[in-house]
Design a protein around this motif. Structure first.
Motif, mmCIF file in Angstrom:
data_model
loop_
_atom_site.group_PDB
_atom_site.id
_atom_site.type_symbol
_atom_site.label_atom_id
_atom_site.label_comp_id
_atom_site.label_asym_id
_atom_site.label_seq_id
_atom_site.Cartn_x
_atom_site.Cartn_y
_atom_site.Cartn_z
ATOM 1 N N GLY A 211 0.806 -1.209 0.000
ATOM 2 C CA GLY A 211 0.000 0.000 0.000
ATOM 3 C C GLY A 211 0.835 1.252 0.000
ATOM 4 N N LYS A 212 1.861 1.290 0.858
ATOM 5 C CA LYS A 212 2.714 2.474 0.960
ATOM 6 C C LYS A 212 3.521 2.680 -0.326
ATOM 7 C CE LYS A 212 6.438 4.461 3.721
ATOM 8 N NZ LYS A 212 7.379 4.244 4.840
ATOM 9 N N VAL A 213 4.174 1.589 -0.792
ATOM 10 C CA VAL A 213 4.996 1.671 -1.997
ATOM 11 C C VAL A 213 4.145 2.046 -3.204
ATOM 12 C CG1 VAL A 213 6.441 0.373 -3.599
ATOM 13 C CG2 VAL A 213 6.736 0.070 -1.135
ATOM 14 N N ASN A 214 2.993 1.368 -3.337
ATOM 15 C CA ASN A 214 2.146 1.629 -4.500
ATOM 16 C C ASN A 214 1.572 3.043 -4.489
ATOM 17 O OD1 ASN A 214 2.698 -0.913 -5.305
ATOM 18 N ND2 ASN A 214 0.673 -1.761 -4.891
ATOM 19 N N SER A 215 1.317 3.573 -3.288
ATOM 20 C CA SER A 215 0.830 4.941 -3.184
ATOM 21 C C SER A 215 1.878 5.917 -3.709
ATOM 22 C CB SER A 215 0.493 5.262 -1.731
ATOM 23 O OG SER A 215 0.155 6.622 -1.594
ATOM 24 N N GLN A 216 3.133 5.693 -3.332
ATOM 25 C CA GLN A 216 4.220 6.553 -3.806
ATOM 26 C C GLN A 216 4.390 6.434 -5.313
ATOM 27 O OE1 GLN A 216 7.399 5.011 -1.430
ATOM 28 N NE2 GLN A 216 6.966 6.339 0.323
ATOM 29 N N ILE A 217 4.377 5.174 -5.805
ATOM 30 C CA ILE A 217 4.562 4.945 -7.242
ATOM 31 C C ILE A 217 3.377 5.494 -8.028
ATOM 32 C CG2 ILE A 217 4.740 3.165 -9.016
ATOM 33 C CD1 ILE A 217 6.410 1.532 -7.185
ATOM 34 N N SER A 218 2.176 5.375 -7.452
ATOM 35 C CA SER A 218 0.983 5.883 -8.133
ATOM 36 C C SER A 218 1.063 7.391 -8.316
ATOM 37 C CB SER A 218 -0.266 5.516 -7.320
ATOM 38 O OG SER A 218 -1.420 5.985 -7.977
ATOM 39 N N LYS A 219 1.559 8.086 -7.280
ATOM 40 C CA LYS A 219 1.719 9.539 -7.387
ATOM 41 C C LYS A 219 2.728 9.888 -8.471
ATOM 42 C CE LYS A 219 0.427 10.572 -2.624
ATOM 43 N NZ LYS A 219 0.901 11.026 -1.287
ATOM 44 N N LEU A 220 3.790 9.093 -8.539
ATOM 45 C CA LEU A 220 4.824 9.321 -9.542
ATOM 46 C C LEU A 220 4.271 9.057 -10.943
ATOM 47 C CD1 LEU A 220 7.894 10.046 -9.449
ATOM 48 C CD2 LEU A 220 8.298 7.641 -9.886
ATOM 49 N N ALA A 221 3.488 7.974 -11.075
ATOM 50 C CA ALA A 221 2.890 7.639 -12.375
ATOM 51 C C ALA A 221 1.962 8.761 -12.830
ATOM 52 C CB ALA A 221 2.124 6.326 -12.272
ATOM 53 N N ALA A 222 1.202 9.323 -11.883
ATOM 54 C CA ALA A 222 0.305 10.432 -12.219
ATOM 55 C C ALA A 222 1.106 11.634 -12.717
ATOM 56 C CB ALA A 222 -0.527 10.819 -10.996
ATOM 57 N N ALA A 223 2.194 11.946 -12.022
ATOM 58 C CA ALA A 223 3.041 13.076 -12.426
ATOM 59 C C ALA A 223 3.636 12.840 -13.806
ATOM 60 C CB ALA A 223 4.148 13.288 -11.391
ATOM 61 N N ALA A 224 4.049 11.592 -14.088
ATOM 62 C CA ALA A 224 4.631 11.264 -15.390
ATOM 63 C C ALA A 224 3.591 11.394 -16.499
ATOM 64 C CB ALA A 224 5.208 9.852 -15.360
ATOM 65 N N LEU A 225 2.362 10.964 -16.235
ATOM 66 C CA LEU A 225 1.296 11.065 -17.239
ATOM 67 C C LEU A 225 1.004 12.527 -17.566
ATOM 68 C CD1 LEU A 225 -1.166 8.305 -16.000
ATOM 69 C CD2 LEU A 225 0.022 8.335 -18.199
ATOM 70 N N VAL A 226 0.971 13.359 -16.533
ATOM 71 C CA VAL A 226 0.723 14.788 -16.759
ATOM 72 C C VAL A 226 1.881 15.400 -17.551
ATOM 73 C CG1 VAL A 226 0.461 17.035 -15.647
ATOM 74 C CG2 VAL A 226 -0.738 15.048 -14.726
ATOM 75 N N ALA A 227 3.117 15.055 -17.163
ATOM 76 C CA ALA A 227 4.294 15.583 -17.867
ATOM 77 C C ALA A 227 4.294 15.141 -19.320
ATOM 78 C CB ALA A 227 5.569 15.104 -17.181
ATOM 79 N N ASN A 228 3.901 13.885 -19.583
ATOM 80 C CA ASN A 228 3.857 13.365 -20.945
ATOM 81 C C ASN A 228 2.790 14.091 -21.763
ATOM 82 O OD1 ASN A 228 4.649 11.352 -22.989
ATOM 83 N ND2 ASN A 228 2.572 10.598 -22.710
ATOM 84 N N THR A 229 1.654 14.360 -21.139
ATOM 85 C CA THR A 229 0.586 15.085 -21.825
ATOM 86 C C THR A 229 1.042 16.493 -22.193
ATOM 87 O OG1 THR A 229 -1.117 13.833 -20.640
ATOM 88 C CG2 THR A 229 -1.787 15.936 -21.608
ATOM 89 N N GLU A 230 1.719 17.158 -21.261
ATOM 90 C CA GLU A 230 2.225 18.502 -21.531
ATOM 91 C C GLU A 230 3.274 18.483 -22.642
ATOM 92 O OE1 GLU A 230 1.695 20.839 -17.299
ATOM 93 O OE2 GLU A 230 3.452 19.539 -17.529
ATOM 94 N N GLU A 231 4.114 17.444 -22.648
ATOM 95 C CA GLU A 231 5.131 17.322 -23.697
ATOM 96 C C GLU A 231 4.481 17.092 -25.059
ATOM 97 O OE1 GLU A 231 7.469 15.639 -26.597
ATOM 98 O OE2 GLU A 231 6.282 14.226 -25.410
ATOM 99 N N GLN A 232 3.448 16.250 -25.104
ATOM 100 C CA GLN A 232 2.714 16.022 -26.360
ATOM 101 C C GLN A 232 2.145 17.337 -26.889
ATOM 102 O OE1 GLN A 232 0.014 12.622 -25.135
ATOM 103 N NE2 GLN A 232 0.259 12.164 -27.293
#
Length: 472
Positions: free
Chosen positions: A254-275
């Motif tokens: 739960g703890k690890v996945n919560s951290q990774i999930s936040k990172l995945a969300a940030a990466a998706l937003v960054a990728n969208t902005e780059e597109q």
């Protein structure tokens, strides 16, 4: 094909007209030239222009030590002119300076030996992988040593930044070193995952990801993040990573996945902005962007936006939500400027031949000249772009604007057709004008079908033929 200073403009225009064997020969020639030259920028520029066709054809690539060096992080590579790094991505412009750094600081005799091994391996994938392991281990040691030394004092850091030609490349260098250190885990992941883009992530893929994350997590905090980015880069719908993370489970999941999930969300937003940035830059570079191609790229970007919403919401990061909303508004504005403003005028301008346009000020009619097929093709592209816009207009807050444009075009097309049919019914066609009038009728029917649908277009077709040929 000779080894020329290729005209980039001509190359872009003819890119998809070059026969496949000639194109593959051109790419091979460019790659050989890249290895020989001391100034690779011009060759890299040409390769960037041929990449769209290269992605489609996927010809067998010439084995080279540099390509093998890139294999652990190739999923993260993207083309950009920006010097701003994107979370979860590595700029292609980083390859050349980092490779040069390895050749300068590494064991040249070992690198030469590995190059010979790779050449002799030919199509032997196992031998190539064995060569890769030796290369990745050595490269990781060399690059890590350079990075650690650069952190010892400000002068050393400035020198390394200068050697790799910029701070953005220096930042990418650190991620490349991390990727090379876990190259074997990436290779294992590649071997088990389905070919990309991955449509459905099965249990076996999730188990392999879980094992790899656990192994690399003991080495550094950055490695699990980068491995996650590799996994996402191979997914058809990277926003579905939330579902994958939910299935990982395990101790402290739960703890690890919560951290990774936040990172995945940030990466998706960054990728969208780059597109979005790439779309904007591409549109600005072209005198008249291909409207259909642009609309399809926007559609892909909108799917990413919509997909990222759920991940961002689950992350609980209000800042990311605001970034995503800014990207959505910016994308909507770009669509309004590039695809909606003046669309009806551009389409109507393209419908008529240049000769017909010359006639109208003098009292002539558009149907006195056959439509220009090339111009008609451009009109159709604009019309298709509008139909595509209708599919994502709601998400961008443009539903009313797109519907208004389509209504204006329906009215304009029908007014155009009615003017022609009224002229026909009056018996005003001059001798030999019937075939030209019919060509203009079908031109209008084709466009009306795109903007108003098949039923309305077919009604016009039957009405027109009845007027021209008495029901034929």
């Amino acid at each position: 094909m000779s080894d020329p200073d290729l005209n980039l403009g001509a190359l872009e225009e003819q890119l998809f007209d070059i026969p496949a064997p000639k194109f593959i020969q051109l790419v091979a020639m460019l790659e050989q030239r890249l290895e020989r030259t001391t100034d690779p920028l011009s060759v890299l520029m040409i390769l960037s222009k041929v990449r769209p066709r290269l992605v489609m054809l996927r010809p067998p690539r010439r084995a080279s030590l540099k390509r093998l060096f890139c294999r652990p992080f190739e999923d993260l590579l993207y083309s950009t002119k920006s010097k701003e790094n994107v979370l979860g991505k590595l700029p292609r412009s980083a390859i050349e300076p980092i490779w040069r750094l390895l050749n300068q600081d590494g064991d040249r005799e070992l690198l030469s030996e590995l190059s010979r091994e790779l050449t002799s391996a030919g199509a032997d994938a196992n031998q190539a992988s064995a060569t890769g392991i030796s290369l990745w281990h050595h490269a990781a040691e060399v690059l890590r040593a350079a990075i650690e030394y650069s952190k010892s004092n400000k002068t050393a850091m400035r020198e390394l930044i200068q050697r790799v030609r910029g701070e953005h490349i220096y930042l990418a260098l650190q991620d490349v070193a991390e990727m090379l250190e876990m190259a074997e885990d990436v290779e294992t992941l590649h071997a088990v995952l389905p070919p990309k883009p991955i449509h459905d992530v099965d249990r076996a893929s999730i188990d392999v990801l879980k094992g790899a994350l656990e192994r690399v997590g003991t080495a550094s905090t950055r490695k699990p993040e980068l491995l996650l980015f590799v996994f996402m880069a191979r997914m058809e719908k990277p926003w579905e990573i939330s579902e994958v993370l939910e299935k990982l489970g395990g101790p402290d999941g739960g703890k690890v996945n919560s951290q990774i999930s936040k990172l995945a969300a940030a990466a998706l937003v960054a990728n969208t902005e780059e597109q979005l940035t790439s779309l904007r830059e591409g549109s600005a570079e072209e005198t008249e962007p291909d409207p259909e191609a642009l609309a399809r790229q926007v559609a892909s970007c909108v799917r990413g936006l919509e997909g990222a919403k759920g991940v961002v919401k689950n992350s609980g990061n209000a800042g990311l939500d605001k970034q995503l909303e800014r990207a959505r508004r910016s994308l909507g504005e770009m669509v309004r400027i590039n695809l909606l403003e003046g669309a009806e005028r551009r389409i109507l301008d393209h419908v008529m031949s240049r000769d017909a346009k010359k006639l109208i000020p003098g009292g002539g009619n558009f149907w006195e000249k056959r439509p220009d097929e090339d111009q008609l093709g451009l009109a159709e592209k604009h019309a298709i772009a509008l139909r595509l816009c209708a599919q994502f207009a709601q998400e961008l807050g443009l539903a009313g604007a797109v519907e208004l444009k389509l209504e204006q075009l329906r009215d304009s097309m029908e007014e155009r057709a009615n003017a022609l049919l009224e002229h026909v019914r009056k018996g005003s066609l001059a001798a030999g004008q019937r075939a030209t009038a019919e060509a203009n009728l079908y031109c209008t029917v084709r466009l009306l079908e795109l903007v108003a649908g098949a039923d309305r277009a077919d009604h016009l077709r039957r009405e027109g033929l009845d007027a021209l040929y008495g029901g034929a």
